[in-house]
Design a protein around this motif. Sequence first.
Motif, short mmCIF file in Angstrom:
data_model
loop_
_atom_site.label_atom_id
_atom_site.label_comp_id
_atom_site.label_asym_id
_atom_site.label_seq_id
_atom_site.Cartn_x
_atom_site.Cartn_y
_atom_site.Cartn_z
N SER A 31 0.92 -0.89 0.26
CA SER A 31 -0.21 0.06 0.46
C SER A 31 0.81 1.53 0.45
CB SER A 31 -0.98 0.31 0.96
OG SER A 31 -0.39 -0.35 2.33
N SER A 32 0.41 2.32 -0.08
CA SER A 32 1.01 3.80 -0.65
C SER A 32 -0.21 4.73 -0.16
CB SER A 32 1.41 4.30 -1.79
OG SER A 32 2.31 5.15 -1.67
N SER A 33 0.02 5.54 0.55
CA SER A 33 -0.10 7.03 0.43
C SER A 33 0.40 8.67 0.47
CB SER A 33 -1.68 6.78 2.18
OG SER A 33 -0.60 6.62 3.34
N LEU A 34 0.12 9.39 0.31
CA LEU A 34 -0.12 10.69 0.59
C LEU A 34 -0.87 11.79 0.98
CD1 LEU A 34 2.16 12.72 -0.59
CD2 LEU A 34 0.42 12.94 -2.33
N SER A 35 -0.23 11.71 2.41
CA SER A 35 -1.06 12.77 3.62
C SER A 35 -0.65 13.68 3.64
CB SER A 35 -0.96 11.93 5.50
OG SER A 35 -0.91 10.64 4.65
N TYR A 36 -1.71 15.39 4.13
CA TYR A 36 -1.12 16.49 4.66
C TYR A 36 -0.27 16.19 6.48
CZ TYR A 36 -1.61 21.01 6.48
OH TYR A 36 -1.36 22.23 7.38
N TYR A 37 0.25 16.63 6.32
CA TYR A 37 0.94 16.27 8.11
C TYR A 37 1.33 17.76 8.68
CZ TYR A 37 4.80 14.64 11.60
OH TYR A 37 5.40 14.10 12.18
N LEU A 38 0.20 17.41 9.55
CA LEU A 38 -0.32 18.97 10.76
C LEU A 38 0.92 18.86 11.75
CD1 LEU A 38 -0.54 22.18 10.97
CD2 LEU A 38 -3.09 20.79 11.93
N GLY A 39 1.98 19.15 12.65
CA GLY A 39 2.81 18.36 13.64
C GLY A 39 3.00 19.79 14.25
N ILE A 40 1.98 19.33 15.82
CA ILE A 40 2.14 20.70 16.87
C ILE A 40 3.13 19.98 17.55
CG2 ILE A 40 -0.12 21.43 18.53
CD1 ILE A 40 -2.05 19.91 15.91
N PRO A 41 3.60 21.06 17.89
CA PRO A 41 4.90 20.66 19.14
C PRO A 41 4.81 20.62 20.37
CG PRO A 41 5.14 22.88 17.73
CD PRO A 41 3.76 22.11 17.48
N HIS A 42 5.35 20.59 21.02
CA HIS A 42 4.58 19.72 23.05
C HIS A 42 5.20 21.54 23.76
CE1 HIS A 42 3.98 15.63 22.53
NE2 HIS A 42 3.18 16.52 21.42
N PHE A 43 6.31 22.23 22.86
CA PHE A 43 7.49 23.02 23.15
C PHE A 43 6.39 24.31 22.90
CE2 PHE A 43 9.54 20.86 19.76
CZ PHE A 43 9.71 21.61 19.20
N GLU A 44 7.35 25.98 23.59
CA GLU A 44 7.06 27.01 23.04
C GLU A 44 8.24 27.29 22.03
OE1 GLU A 44 6.71 30.45 25.05
OE2 GLU A 44 5.22 29.29 26.69
N ASP A 45 7.97 27.17 20.01
CA ASP A 45 8.95 27.41 19.77
C ASP A 45 8.19 28.88 18.85
OD1 ASP A 45 10.82 26.95 17.40
OD2 ASP A 45 9.58 25.07 16.72
N GLU A 46 9.12 29.03 17.84
CA GLU A 46 9.30 29.98 16.95
C GLU A 46 8.17 29.96 15.89
OE1 GLU A 46 12.20 30.89 13.80
OE2 GLU A 46 13.10 30.00 15.35
N ILE A 47 7.77 28.31 15.40
CA ILE A 47 6.59 28.47 14.55
C ILE A 47 5.85 27.42 15.24
CG2 ILE A 47 7.97 25.91 13.99
CD1 ILE A 47 6.89 25.90 11.52
#
Length: 187
Positions: A31-47
């Motif tokens: 199988s193969s899949s293409l996904s949108y990845y939204l990473g939410i940090p557990h620390f304070e960051d500029e992003i």
Amino acid sequence: MKGKRLYLIVLLLLVTASLSADSGRQYYAASSSLSYYLGIPHFEDEIPARSSLALSTTVGFLGYQGNNWETVLQAHIYSVSDSLPFGNYRARGFNSLGISILGSWSVSDRLSLFIQGGSEVNFYKQIEEVFASFSFKFGPQFLIAEGTDHQIFLTAPLSVHLRKEITAVQAGIGVRYLVFPFSRGDT
């Protein structure tokens, strides 16, 4: 914690391996899949969140299918791109190698629901750092083609990728191909 994780993986392997081929049809899968990845940090960051694309390829090497269920032990390769720029900053991408188990239940002849859980070893693309993660995936799969020795599904996976410093939510689209090396009644 490492001992419990290893114990869980061994237990899943034993349960999957103990399923008899007589209870269903044995298969191999890709199988193969293409996904949108939204990473939410557990620390304070500029992003505040990392927005990337993820490509996943999976090989199922020990699968069984019954009348309205299936389960498969699989290895997967996963690649997440660098994030979209946020000012002058881009979060670095990574590659993963892991093992997982997938189970599904058929709602109808053409629709089934699946759930998958696994663990990965991840490698950043730009620096030499390795980290572990867990992933959970679920969603519908639609049977779009079928023959006596194969099935092709269109999938719409939703997943959660858990890391020490980031939780990522993903949504995508994919394709699963099942091949049955033995027909019912073959010995």
